[in-house]
Design a protein around this motif. Structure first.
Motif, PDB file in Angstrom:
ATOM      1  N   LEU A 180      -1.920   4.384  13.397  1.00 13.84           N
ATOM      2  CA  LEU A 180      -1.940   4.731  11.975  1.00 13.84           C
ATOM      3  C   LEU A 180      -2.173   6.225  11.808  1.00 13.84           C
ATOM      4  O   LEU A 180      -3.146   6.775  12.313  1.00 13.84           O
ATOM      5  CB  LEU A 180      -3.054   3.963  11.251  1.00 13.84           C
ATOM      6  CG  LEU A 180      -3.130   2.458  11.498  1.00 13.84           C
ATOM      7  CD1 LEU A 180      -4.255   1.852  10.665  1.00 13.84           C
ATOM      8  CD2 LEU A 180      -1.813   1.781  11.211  1.00 13.84           C
ATOM      9  N   THR A 181      -1.282   6.868  11.118  1.00 15.10           N
ATOM     10  CA  THR A 181      -1.426   8.276  10.797  1.00 15.10           C
ATOM     11  C   THR A 181      -0.749   8.516   9.454  1.00 15.10           C
ATOM     12  O   THR A 181       0.166   7.761   9.083  1.00 15.10           O
ATOM     13  CB  THR A 181      -0.811   9.183  11.884  1.00 15.10           C
ATOM     14  OG1 THR A 181      -1.131  10.551  11.610  1.00 15.10           O
ATOM     15  CG2 THR A 181       0.695   9.023  11.952  1.00 15.10           C
ATOM     16  N   THR A 182      -1.190   9.519   8.738  1.00 12.58           N
ATOM     17  CA  THR A 182      -0.547   9.854   7.463  1.00 12.58           C
ATOM     18  C   THR A 182       0.472  10.936   7.746  1.00 12.58           C
ATOM     19  O   THR A 182       0.117  12.113   7.943  1.00 12.58           O
ATOM     20  CB  THR A 182      -1.579  10.307   6.427  1.00 12.58           C
ATOM     21  OG1 THR A 182      -2.519   9.242   6.220  1.00 12.58           O
ATOM     22  CG2 THR A 182      -0.901  10.657   5.104  1.00 12.58           C
ATOM     23  N   HIS A 183       1.725  10.540   7.811  1.00 16.40           N
ATOM     24  CA  HIS A 183       2.781  11.472   8.250  1.00 16.40           C
ATOM     25  C   HIS A 183       2.833  12.705   7.353  1.00 16.40           C
ATOM     26  O   HIS A 183       2.980  13.822   7.842  1.00 16.40           O
ATOM     27  CB  HIS A 183       4.139  10.749   8.227  1.00 16.40           C
ATOM     28  CG  HIS A 183       4.187   9.537   9.099  1.00 16.40           C
ATOM     29  ND1 HIS A 183       3.990   9.577  10.457  1.00 16.40           N
ATOM     30  CD2 HIS A 183       4.364   8.221   8.787  1.00 16.40           C
ATOM     31  CE1 HIS A 183       4.071   8.357  10.960  1.00 16.40           C
ATOM     32  NE2 HIS A 183       4.303   7.511   9.980  1.00 16.40           N
ATOM     33  N   ALA A 184       2.626  12.490   6.041  1.00 15.24           N
ATOM     34  CA  ALA A 184       2.745  13.607   5.095  1.00 15.24           C
ATOM     35  C   ALA A 184       1.657  14.656   5.307  1.00 15.24           C
ATOM     36  O   ALA A 184       1.821  15.816   4.935  1.00 15.24           O
ATOM     37  CB  ALA A 184       2.676  13.075   3.673  1.00 15.24           C
ATOM     38  N   MET A 185       0.535  14.246   5.918  1.00 13.53           N
ATOM     39  CA  MET A 185      -0.598  15.155   6.116  1.00 13.53           C
ATOM     40  C   MET A 185      -0.764  15.551   7.574  1.00 13.53           C
ATOM     41  O   MET A 185      -1.574  16.413   7.906  1.00 13.53           O
ATOM     42  CB  MET A 185      -1.892  14.507   5.614  1.00 13.53           C
ATOM     43  CG  MET A 185      -1.912  14.230   4.125  1.00 13.53           C
ATOM     44  SD  MET A 185      -1.809  15.747   3.145  1.00 13.53           S
ATOM     45  CE  MET A 185      -3.381  16.506   3.570  1.00 13.53           C
ATOM     46  N   MET A 208       0.814  -1.215   0.000  1.00 10.94           N
ATOM     47  CA  MET A 208       0.000   0.000   0.000  1.00 10.94           C
ATOM     48  C   MET A 208       0.848   1.266   0.000  1.00 10.94           C
ATOM     49  O   MET A 208       0.339   2.363  -0.166  1.00 10.94           O
ATOM     50  CB  MET A 208      -0.917   0.018   1.226  1.00 10.94           C
ATOM     51  CG  MET A 208      -1.937  -1.082   1.275  1.00 10.94           C
ATOM     52  SD  MET A 208      -2.861  -1.054   2.836  1.00 10.94           S
ATOM     53  CE  MET A 208      -3.697   0.513   2.708  1.00 10.94           C
ATOM     54  N   ASN A 209       2.157   1.098   0.239  1.00  7.87           N
ATOM     55  CA  ASN A 209       3.033   2.248   0.473  1.00  7.87           C
ATOM     56  C   ASN A 209       2.460   3.162   1.547  1.00  7.87           C
ATOM     57  O   ASN A 209       2.465   4.400   1.453  1.00  7.87           O
ATOM     58  CB  ASN A 209       3.297   3.049  -0.812  1.00  7.87           C
ATOM     59  CG  ASN A 209       4.408   4.063  -0.603  1.00  7.87           C
ATOM     60  OD1 ASN A 209       5.341   3.815   0.175  1.00  7.87           O
ATOM     61  ND2 ASN A 209       4.279   5.206  -1.251  1.00  7.87           N
ATOM     62  N   HIS A 210       1.946   2.533   2.612  1.00  6.75           N
ATOM     63  CA  HIS A 210       1.417   3.273   3.745  1.00  6.75           C
ATOM     64  C   HIS A 210       1.730   2.454   4.987  1.00  6.75           C
ATOM     65  O   HIS A 210       1.330   1.277   5.062  1.00  6.75           O
ATOM     66  CB  HIS A 210      -0.095   3.493   3.610  1.00  6.75           C
ATOM     67  CG  HIS A 210      -0.593   4.579   4.497  1.00  6.75           C
ATOM     68  ND1 HIS A 210      -0.324   5.907   4.250  1.00  6.75           N
ATOM     69  CD2 HIS A 210      -1.318   4.529   5.653  1.00  6.75           C
ATOM     70  CE1 HIS A 210      -0.865   6.635   5.228  1.00  6.75           C
ATOM     71  NE2 HIS A 210      -1.480   5.832   6.076  1.00  6.75           N
ATOM     72  N   HIS A 211       2.490   2.986   5.898  1.00  6.17           N
ATOM     73  CA  HIS A 211       3.144   2.205   6.944  1.00  6.17           C
ATOM     74  C   HIS A 211       2.676   2.575   8.350  1.00  6.17           C
ATOM     75  O   HIS A 211       2.590   3.755   8.679  1.00  6.17           O
ATOM     76  CB  HIS A 211       4.659   2.377   6.816  1.00  6.17           C
ATOM     77  CG  HIS A 211       5.173   1.997   5.478  1.00  6.17           C
ATOM     78  ND1 HIS A 211       5.141   2.857   4.388  1.00  6.17           N
ATOM     79  CD2 HIS A 211       5.667   0.830   5.011  1.00  6.17           C
ATOM     80  CE1 HIS A 211       5.644   2.240   3.330  1.00  6.17           C
ATOM     81  NE2 HIS A 211       5.948   1.016   3.676  1.00  6.17           N
ATOM     82  N   PRO A 212       2.401   1.557   9.162  1.00  7.79           N
ATOM     83  CA  PRO A 212       1.950   1.797  10.537  1.00  7.79           C
ATOM     84  C   PRO A 212       3.118   2.052  11.480  1.00  7.79           C
ATOM     85  O   PRO A 212       4.247   1.631  11.217  1.00  7.79           O
ATOM     86  CB  PRO A 212       1.257   0.485  10.906  1.00  7.79           C
ATOM     87  CG  PRO A 212       2.043  -0.545  10.148  1.00  7.79           C
ATOM     88  CD  PRO A 212       2.450   0.114   8.851  1.00  7.79           C
TER      89      PRO A 212
HETATM   90  C1  LIG Z   1       7.813   8.392  -0.333  1.00  9.82           C
HETATM   91  C2  LIG Z   1       6.756   7.486   0.298  1.00  9.82           C
HETATM   92  O1  LIG Z   1       5.753   7.216  -0.653  1.00  9.82           O
HETATM   93  C3  LIG Z   1       6.092   8.215   1.455  1.00  9.82           C
HETATM   94  O2  LIG Z   1       7.071   8.592   2.390  1.00  9.82           O
HETATM   95  C4  LIG Z   1       5.030   7.351   2.173  1.00  9.82           C
HETATM   96  C5  LIG Z   1       5.595   6.109   2.831  1.00  9.82           C
HETATM   97  N1  LIG Z   1       4.693   5.556   3.867  1.00  9.82           N
HETATM   98  C6  LIG Z   1       3.892   6.380   4.578  1.00  9.82           C
HETATM   99  N2  LIG Z   1       3.236   5.923   5.658  1.00  9.82           N
HETATM  100  C7  LIG Z   1       2.486   6.761   6.410  1.00  9.82           C
HETATM  101  N3  LIG Z   1       1.844   6.259   7.500  1.00  9.82           N
HETATM  102  N4  LIG Z   1       2.373   8.051   6.101  1.00  9.82           N
HETATM  103  C8  LIG Z   1       2.966   8.616   5.042  1.00  9.82           C
HETATM  104  O3  LIG Z   1       2.834   9.838   4.805  1.00  9.82           O
HETATM  105  C9  LIG Z   1       3.755   7.763   4.190  1.00  9.82           C
HETATM  106  N5  LIG Z   1       4.359   8.221   3.112  1.00  9.82           N
END
Ligand SMILES: C[C@H](O)[C@H](O)[C@H]1CNC2=NC(N)=NC(=O)C2=N1
Length: 98
Positions: free
Chosen positions: A70-75, A53-57
């Motif tokens: 779980l949080t969206t680090h970029a947001m 998913m390219n989304h990491h816990p």
């Molecule tokens: C470059 C890569 O796609 C990003 O850093 C992804 C990776 N996994 C991620 N995981 C989570 N939880 N939040 C993110 O913003 C995120 N960004």
């Protein structure tokens, strides 16, 4: 990029995510595994799903208690990606071997 969910949207999403709770800027669930190695196996399977998913816990491992935040680090908060990952983790937790 997925947009931040409102508190009402998070509350609505949690209706379909038994065991999960809202924490400041995150979704949280603690899973009790039947053994330490079963918990590690769950972590491995969650890690594979997260990569897909390219989304990491954020994961905390304490013997047989595996906690997922779980949080969206970029947001800087909860997005639909976190909701989707929570659903995947719950499905994987149900398959945790005894
Ligand atoms: C470059 C890569 O796609 C990003 O850093 C992804 C990776 N996994 C991620 N995981 C989570 N939880 N939040 C993110 O913003 C995120 N960004």
């Amino acid at each position: 990029m997925a947009q931040l969910l409102t508190d009402d949207q998070i509350t609505e999403a949690l209706r379909d995510l038994p065991g999960w709770e809202a924490r400041p800027g995150a979704l949280f669930r603690a899973v009790t595994a039947p053994s330490f190695m079963a918990g590690i196996d769950l972590v491995d399977r969650v890690a594979q799903a997260a990569e897909q998913m390219n989304h990491h816990p954020d994961i905390d491992i304490r013997w047989t208690t595996i906690s997922f935040s779980l949080t969206t680090h970029a947001m800087g908060g909860v997005t639909d990606n976190d909701v989707k990952l929570a659903g995947r983790i719950s499905a994987l937790a149900e398959d945790t071997p005894g």
